[in-house]
Each structure stands twice: as C-alpha cells, then as structure tokens.
Design a protein around this motif. Structure first.
Motif, PDB file in Angstrom:
ATOM      1  N   ALA A   9      90.566  51.959  44.366  1.00 15.86           N
ATOM      2  CA  ALA A   9      89.576  50.884  44.394  1.00 15.86           C
ATOM      3  C   ALA A   9      89.343  50.335  42.992  1.00 15.86           C
ATOM      4  O   ALA A   9      89.166  49.125  42.818  1.00 15.86           O
ATOM      5  CB  ALA A   9      88.267  51.374  44.992  1.00 15.86           C
ATOM      6  N   SER A  10      89.379  51.176  41.986  1.00 13.28           N
ATOM      7  CA  SER A  10      89.216  50.704  40.604  1.00 13.28           C
ATOM      8  C   SER A  10      90.336  49.750  40.234  1.00 13.28           C
ATOM      9  O   SER A  10      90.101  48.715  39.607  1.00 13.28           O
ATOM     10  CB  SER A  10      89.190  51.888  39.634  1.00 13.28           C
ATOM     11  OG  SER A  10      88.048  52.661  39.839  1.00 13.28           O
ATOM     12  N   ASN A  13      89.769  46.504  42.212  1.00  8.39           N
ATOM     13  CA  ASN A  13      88.651  45.747  41.654  1.00  8.39           C
ATOM     14  C   ASN A  13      89.055  44.987  40.397  1.00  8.39           C
ATOM     15  O   ASN A  13      88.576  43.889  40.149  1.00  8.39           O
ATOM     16  CB  ASN A  13      87.477  46.670  41.347  1.00  8.39           C
ATOM     17  CG  ASN A  13      86.792  47.150  42.601  1.00  8.39           C
ATOM     18  OD1 ASN A  13      86.930  46.571  43.660  1.00  8.39           O
ATOM     19  ND2 ASN A  13      86.066  48.247  42.477  1.00  8.39           N
ATOM     20  N   GLU A  14      89.925  45.572  39.610  1.00  6.96           N
ATOM     21  CA  GLU A  14      90.353  44.950  38.365  1.00  6.96           C
ATOM     22  C   GLU A  14      91.389  43.844  38.575  1.00  6.96           C
ATOM     23  O   GLU A  14      91.434  42.874  37.828  1.00  6.96           O
ATOM     24  CB  GLU A  14      90.931  46.023  37.436  1.00  6.96           C
ATOM     25  CG  GLU A  14      91.267  45.510  36.056  1.00  6.96           C
ATOM     26  CD  GLU A  14      91.704  46.612  35.121  1.00  6.96           C
ATOM     27  OE1 GLU A  14      92.520  46.328  34.221  1.00  6.96           O
ATOM     28  OE2 GLU A  14      91.246  47.762  35.270  1.00  6.96           O
ATOM     29  N   ALA A  32      85.039  49.116  46.727  1.00  6.14           N
ATOM     30  CA  ALA A  32      85.618  47.803  46.441  1.00  6.14           C
ATOM     31  C   ALA A  32      84.515  46.812  46.074  1.00  6.14           C
ATOM     32  O   ALA A  32      83.362  46.960  46.482  1.00  6.14           O
ATOM     33  CB  ALA A  32      86.403  47.283  47.634  1.00  6.14           C
ATOM     34  N   ARG A  33      84.901  45.804  45.313  1.00  6.61           N
ATOM     35  CA  ARG A  33      83.965  44.742  44.949  1.00  6.61           C
ATOM     36  C   ARG A  33      83.375  44.105  46.202  1.00  6.61           C
ATOM     37  O   ARG A  33      84.027  44.032  47.252  1.00  6.61           O
ATOM     38  CB  ARG A  33      84.675  43.645  44.151  1.00  6.61           C
ATOM     39  CG  ARG A  33      85.166  44.040  42.818  1.00  6.61           C
ATOM     40  CD  ARG A  33      85.714  42.842  42.014  1.00  6.61           C
ATOM     41  NE  ARG A  33      86.275  41.759  42.794  1.00  6.61           N
ATOM     42  CZ  ARG A  33      87.527  41.298  42.657  1.00  6.61           C
ATOM     43  NH1 ARG A  33      88.357  41.824  41.779  1.00  6.61           N
ATOM     44  NH2 ARG A  33      87.950  40.282  43.390  1.00  6.61           N
ATOM     45  N   ASP A  34      82.174  43.569  46.058  1.00  8.23           N
ATOM     46  CA  ASP A  34      81.479  42.964  47.199  1.00  8.23           C
ATOM     47  C   ASP A  34      82.194  41.736  47.759  1.00  8.23           C
ATOM     48  O   ASP A  34      82.063  41.423  48.942  1.00  8.23           O
ATOM     49  CB  ASP A  34      80.053  42.571  46.815  1.00  8.23           C
ATOM     50  CG  ASP A  34      79.151  43.777  46.639  1.00  8.23           C
ATOM     51  OD1 ASP A  34      79.478  44.856  47.166  1.00  8.23           O
ATOM     52  OD2 ASP A  34      78.114  43.632  45.966  1.00  8.23           O
TER      53      ASP A  34
END
Length: 93
Positions: A9-10, A13-14, A32-34
């Motif tokens: 997830a990191s 997200n990036e 995960a990002r929104d």
C-alpha cells in the motif's frame, strides 16, 4: 502473507495516479489513499466484463498466485522478508 499488503500500500500510495483503480488479490487491502478505489478479486475471471481500467494489481505469493495472475504485466515492486517473497505489485497495461 496478506499483512505484506501494508507495505505494498505504501508503494501504491506513492506511485498511483489520482483516483486510480487498484486490484487486490484475495483479501481486503488496507492503508490505501482515500482517493483510490480498491477492488478485491480471486481470479482474473472476477473482473472480466467490468468497465473499469485498473492501474495496479497487488498479488500475494501464497499458493504461487503471483505466477498465475497477470503474469505478463510489468512487475514494479516486491515485498520481501528475510529473503522470502510475500507479495508483488504489477503495473497493468
């Protein structure tokens, strides 16, 4: 294995585009990002016919899933612990 999805997830997200659709094989995908939409699936058949473009797939190595699911897609990230491969992230075309 699936706890390795946090590290994946990191990466997602990036690198994921804003409002991207992400596939997560076999389990819920936390962290995960929104703005990202996460779709859980158990096989490529689960997403056949969906009118959705996916940017990445996160796939566990449990049961050698990473060797059979989107095997032709570009491998962009691996989650490893003690030399063991736990999950992969593939960039989908």
């Amino acid at each position: 294995w699936l706890t390795s999805y946090r590290e994946a997830a990191s990466y997602i997200n990036e690198h994921a585009s804003p409002n991207a659709n992400i596939l997560a094989f076999g389990s819920a995908f936390n962290g995960a990002r929104d703005d990202l939409t996460i779709y859980s699936f158990m096989s490529e058949d689960d997403i056949d016919g969906l009118d959705v473009t996916f940017e990445y797939a996160v796939i566990t190595t449990r049961f050698s899933s990473h060797l059979e699911v989107f095997e032709d897609a570009e491998l962009v990230y691996e989650v490893r612990r003690g030399g063991a491969l736990l999950a992969v992230v593939r960039k989908l075309p």
